[in-house]
Design a protein around this motif. Structure first.
Motif, PDB file in Angstrom:
ATOM      1  N   ASN A 237       0.834  -1.199   0.000  1.00  0.00           N
ATOM      2  CA  ASN A 237       0.000   0.000   0.000  1.00  0.00           C
ATOM      3  C   ASN A 237       0.869   1.249   0.000  1.00  0.00           C
ATOM      4  N   GLN A 238       0.858   1.952  -1.118  1.00  0.00           N
ATOM      5  CA  GLN A 238       1.612   3.195  -1.275  1.00  0.00           C
ATOM      6  C   GLN A 238       0.656   4.226  -1.857  1.00  0.00           C
ATOM      7  N   ILE A 239       0.118   5.077  -0.985  1.00  0.00           N
ATOM      8  CA  ILE A 239      -0.930   6.013  -1.360  1.00  0.00           C
ATOM      9  C   ILE A 239      -0.348   7.418  -1.498  1.00  0.00           C
ATOM     10  N   LYS A 240      -0.514   8.003  -2.684  1.00  0.00           N
ATOM     11  CA  LYS A 240      -0.012   9.355  -2.924  1.00  0.00           C
ATOM     12  C   LYS A 240      -0.962  10.377  -2.312  1.00  0.00           C
ATOM     13  N   GLY A 241      -0.364  11.473  -1.816  1.00  0.00           N
ATOM     14  CA  GLY A 241      -1.159  12.542  -1.244  1.00  0.00           C
ATOM     15  C   GLY A 241      -0.330  13.801  -1.076  1.00  0.00           C
TER      16      GLY A 241
ATOM     17  N   ILE B  79      -5.596  12.754   0.561  1.00  0.00           N
ATOM     18  CA  ILE B  79      -5.466  11.850  -0.575  1.00  0.00           C
ATOM     19  C   ILE B  79      -6.669  12.037  -1.498  1.00  0.00           C
ATOM     20  N   ALA B  80      -6.619  11.421  -2.657  1.00  0.00           N
ATOM     21  CA  ALA B  80      -7.698  11.552  -3.646  1.00  0.00           C
ATOM     22  C   ALA B  80      -9.036  11.166  -3.031  1.00  0.00           C
ATOM     23  N   GLY B  81     -10.082  11.796  -3.508  1.00  0.00           N
ATOM     24  CA  GLY B  81     -11.426  11.489  -3.022  1.00  0.00           C
ATOM     25  C   GLY B  81     -11.807  12.212  -1.748  1.00  0.00           C
ATOM     26  N   GLY B  82     -10.900  13.054  -1.224  1.00  0.00           N
ATOM     27  CA  GLY B  82     -11.220  13.822  -0.019  1.00  0.00           C
ATOM     28  C   GLY B  82     -10.870  13.145   1.282  1.00  0.00           C
ATOM     29  N   ASP B  83     -10.371  11.914   1.225  1.00  0.00           N
ATOM     30  CA  ASP B  83      -9.974  11.238   2.459  1.00  0.00           C
ATOM     31  C   ASP B  83      -8.711  11.882   3.014  1.00  0.00           C
TER      32      ASP B  83
END
Length: 140
Positions: A79-83, A101-105
């Protein structure tokens, strides 16, 4: 029920891989990111996990590793989440890094002050939040 874990992301299961002892649960977040979690087969059955089910991925702020820079690191953590860094709060020993992060989370990471300073983290910086699949708890 209230939880002390700040990171609670709504997700929809897109794939399940059941093994002899553990299952890999693949889910999509609001912004389209794919996040994977491992749970025991017993937990999969107890929670009645199946493709299409809405779940909550829960993990502690201290379970996130924050990476910055253009280096393409090869890691075992799937899991590597860009933000983007929204805020950096320095404490006596540790720093809280809020990441959009994307989607407002939003994610909250706890790292040492030394690491925050070494990375020169500030609002607006692009980062990657790294979370091991085994660190995620699933709520259904």
């Amino acid at each position: 029920m209230s939880l002390s874990a700040r990171n609670q992301l709504q997700a929809k299961i897109t794939e399940l891989k059941t093994g002899a002892v553990n299952s890999l649960v693949v889910a999509s977040l609001k912004g389209g990111e794919i996040v994977k979690a491992t749970v025991t087969v017993d937990s999969q059955n107890e929670l009645d996990l199946k493709v299409g089910k809405e779940v909550v991925y829960i993990f502690k702020a201290s379970s996130i590793i924050v990476a910055k820079g253009d280096n393409k690191l090869k890691l075992s953590a799937t899991n590597q989440i860009k933000g983007k860094v929204a805020e950096v709060k320095l404490g006596a020993v540790n720093a809280e890094i809020d990441i959009e992060i994307a989607g407002g989370d939003k994610l909250s990471a706890i790292i040492t002050n030394e690491s925050a300073k070494n990375l020169a983290l500030k609002a607006g910086d692009e980062v990657v939040a790294v979370i091991k699949a085994s660190q995620i708890i699933i709520g259904a």
